[in-house]
Design a protein around this motif. Sequence first.
Motif, PDB file in Angstrom:
ATOM      1  N   GLY A   1      -8.403   2.591  -4.086  1.00  0.00           N
ATOM      2  CA  GLY A   1      -8.271   4.042  -4.117  1.00  0.00           C
ATOM      3  C   GLY A   1      -6.955   4.459  -3.462  1.00  0.00           C
ATOM      4  N   TRP A   2      -6.831   5.737  -3.173  1.00  0.00           N
ATOM      5  CA  TRP A   2      -5.610   6.234  -2.510  1.00  0.00           C
ATOM      6  C   TRP A   2      -5.969   7.379  -1.584  1.00  0.00           C
ATOM      7  CZ3 TRP A   2      -5.131  11.346  -3.601  1.00  0.00           C
ATOM      8  CH2 TRP A   2      -5.717  11.814  -4.786  1.00  0.00           C
ATOM      9  N   LEU A   3      -5.061   7.633  -0.651  1.00  0.00           N
ATOM     10  CA  LEU A   3      -5.188   8.822   0.191  1.00  0.00           C
ATOM     11  C   LEU A   3      -3.831   9.495   0.269  1.00  0.00           C
ATOM     12  CD1 LEU A   3      -3.924   8.201   3.310  1.00  0.00           C
ATOM     13  CD2 LEU A   3      -5.963   6.805   3.404  1.00  0.00           C
TER      14      LEU A   3
ATOM     15  N   PHE B   1      -2.090   5.553   8.804  1.00  0.00           N
ATOM     16  CA  PHE B   1      -3.429   5.636   8.207  1.00  0.00           C
ATOM     17  C   PHE B   1      -3.878   4.318   7.594  1.00  0.00           C
ATOM     18  CE2 PHE B   1      -1.950   9.878   8.587  1.00  0.00           C
ATOM     19  CZ  PHE B   1      -3.076  10.601   8.923  1.00  0.00           C
ATOM     20  N   GLN B   2      -2.989   3.332   7.550  1.00  0.00           N
ATOM     21  CA  GLN B   2      -3.378   2.065   6.928  1.00  0.00           C
ATOM     22  C   GLN B   2      -4.148   1.224   7.939  1.00  0.00           C
ATOM     23  OE1 GLN B   2      -0.252  -0.001   4.881  1.00  0.00           O
ATOM     24  NE2 GLN B   2      -1.567  -1.743   4.352  1.00  0.00           N
TER      25      GLN B   2
ATOM     26  N   GLN C   1       3.806   9.920   1.607  1.00  0.00           N
ATOM     27  CA  GLN C   1       2.592  10.718   1.852  1.00  0.00           C
ATOM     28  C   GLN C   1       1.338  10.105   1.238  1.00  0.00           C
ATOM     29  OE1 GLN C   1       3.856  15.225   1.889  1.00  0.00           O
ATOM     30  NE2 GLN C   1       4.694  14.294   0.055  1.00  0.00           N
ATOM     31  N   VAL C   2       1.507   8.971   0.543  1.00  0.00           N
ATOM     32  CA  VAL C   2       0.358   8.380  -0.154  1.00  0.00           C
ATOM     33  C   VAL C   2       0.241   6.900   0.209  1.00  0.00           C
ATOM     34  CG1 VAL C   2      -0.678   7.894  -2.421  1.00  0.00           C
ATOM     35  CG2 VAL C   2       0.686   9.979  -2.098  1.00  0.00           C
ATOM     36  N   LEU C   3      -0.987   6.458   0.448  1.00  0.00           N
ATOM     37  CA  LEU C   3      -1.281   5.026   0.559  1.00  0.00           C
ATOM     38  C   LEU C   3      -2.218   4.662  -0.571  1.00  0.00           C
ATOM     39  CD1 LEU C   3      -2.251   4.324   4.295  1.00  0.00           C
ATOM     40  CD2 LEU C   3      -0.139   3.650   3.140  1.00  0.00           C
ATOM     41  N   ALA C   4      -1.956   3.575  -1.264  1.00  0.00           N
ATOM     42  CA  ALA C   4      -2.902   3.046  -2.254  1.00  0.00           C
ATOM     43  C   ALA C   4      -3.692   1.968  -1.533  1.00  0.00           C
ATOM     44  CB  ALA C   4      -2.161   2.485  -3.454  1.00  0.00           C
TER      45      ALA C   4
ATOM     46  N   ALA D   1       0.860  -1.202   0.000  1.00  0.00           N
ATOM     47  CA  ALA D   1       0.000   0.000   0.000  1.00  0.00           C
ATOM     48  C   ALA D   1       0.891   1.244   0.000  1.00  0.00           C
ATOM     49  CB  ALA D   1      -0.929   0.000   1.204  1.00  0.00           C
ATOM     50  N   GLN D   2       2.051   1.136   0.650  1.00  0.00           N
ATOM     51  CA  GLN D   2       2.977   2.272   0.683  1.00  0.00           C
ATOM     52  C   GLN D   2       3.834   2.361  -0.579  1.00  0.00           C
ATOM     53  OE1 GLN D   2       4.156   1.276   4.890  1.00  0.00           O
ATOM     54  NE2 GLN D   2       5.035   3.324   4.732  1.00  0.00           N
ATOM     55  N   THR D   3       4.374   1.228  -1.028  1.00  0.00           N
ATOM     56  CA  THR D   3       5.273   1.310  -2.183  1.00  0.00           C
ATOM     57  C   THR D   3       4.497   1.713  -3.447  1.00  0.00           C
ATOM     58  OG1 THR D   3       5.080  -1.069  -2.528  1.00  0.00           O
ATOM     59  CG2 THR D   3       7.006  -0.315  -1.306  1.00  0.00           C
ATOM     60  N   VAL D   4       3.307   1.140  -3.613  1.00  0.00           N
ATOM     61  CA  VAL D   4       2.502   1.544  -4.773  1.00  0.00           C
ATOM     62  C   VAL D   4       1.988   2.973  -4.550  1.00  0.00           C
ATOM     63  CG1 VAL D   4       0.483   1.009  -6.204  1.00  0.00           C
ATOM     64  CG2 VAL D   4       1.915  -0.849  -5.341  1.00  0.00           C
TER      65      VAL D   4
END
Length: 423
Positions: free
Chosen positions: A244-246, A285-286, A91-94, A73-76
């Motif tokens: 999705g992503w945040l 956030f995951q 800064q992004v989680l998929a 989720a972090q690497t993508v």
Amino acid sequence: MTLDIEYARSLDRADPLAGFRDQFVIADPDMCYLDGNSLGRLPKATAEAVQKMTVEEWGGELVTGWSHWIDMAQTVGDRLGSAVLGARPGQVLATDTTSVNMYRLALAAIKDRPGRSTIVVDEANFPTDRYILQGIAADLGMDLVTIPNEDPSVAEFECITPDLLAEYVNDDVALVCLQVINYRSGARQDVPALTEVARSHGAYVLWDASHAVGSIDLQFDEWGVDLAIGCTYKYCNGGPGAPGWLYVNANASNDLQAPIQGWFAQRDQFVMGPKFERAPGIRGFQIATPPILGLTSVASSMSIIEGAGMAAIEAKAAAGTDFMIELFDAWLAPLGFGLQTPREAKMRGGHLSITHDDAAQIALAMRQLANVIPDFRKPNTIRVAVAPLYTSYEEIFIGFQRLRDLVATGDFQSAVLRESAVT
Ligand SMILES: Cc1ncc(COP(=O)(O)O)c(C=O)c1O
């Protein structure tokens, strides 16, 4: 210049992204697919990547695969951040869906503004965003204030200007939720200026970028965005139901506490200790186990976007929608259609909204009788999109020609509604 198919072909020959169309599955070459704003086409490489992941990784590695899947989720997310969001790593989680991510970030932001009791949203915002905020406001006893931007005397093309937003933001507002590109009108909002209006009163803005991601060159870090969410199944071509992503800016992420304290947000996850202790940064956030098949698909589609670059993709979205407007003016305006999207390319993204009193019947006929795929949004809007990596100018030309002919002849009246609630 004559508005004929030769002209459309000459635009294709001059299109720097034309070669990318071949990287997608075009199962029916006669179909004019103008709905990439809803579901992107399948990249050929993704079919292979998902097959390989399934057979070799899941089939071959079984549970040992988690050694390299665990942080996906972090690497993508980092990959997505750099390819399409203008975000530095971390800064992004998929992950999850746009709706779940919306709930999670909205609640985290509100809790970080104790004592404030107002949330601001706009009337033209996507339903899930409005419904989720209605639920949060009811649960917490907050006021949900709605900007009436469906009223053309309040906002042109549903667009929220900084002056309009300023009328609704004060020191009691904890959170403002807006879309980068409005899902219906296709109007693009001024992200840095609107963020600043809210910030000057100490409020967070949560941006829904579902219709912007993969169609315009987002620069979240540079624009001073704190919080954003979006999907990957539209212009990012991640596939139906892809994660999705945040995005949470690094300056904000340690101040915020996500409402669901799942084990993937735990500092030492596999110690499995008695008490929750939040992992620092974006990992906090995951919630839970990442969807590896979906993330494999998202990673594959990012490779294609990285190859094209978002600047070129945004330029093609602008040029392709310009071409649609030329055809609209010549063919559709005389047939009673209206244009509900700004004419200035910098004020829109990849789709146009065209209105007609018979829009629902026309959209049905486009799919059923003419093999042209748009979508329809109540009450009177047909959306047509340029997905810059695979939509050709010839496809736009033929799609608009078929639409014109359906309406000019009255043939659209003969389409018959069958069983589907999906428009
Ligand atoms: C602007 C916008 N926000 C949110 C959503 C909801 O996405 P999901 O069902 O993946 O949560 C959509 C879906 O199309 C959308 O267009």
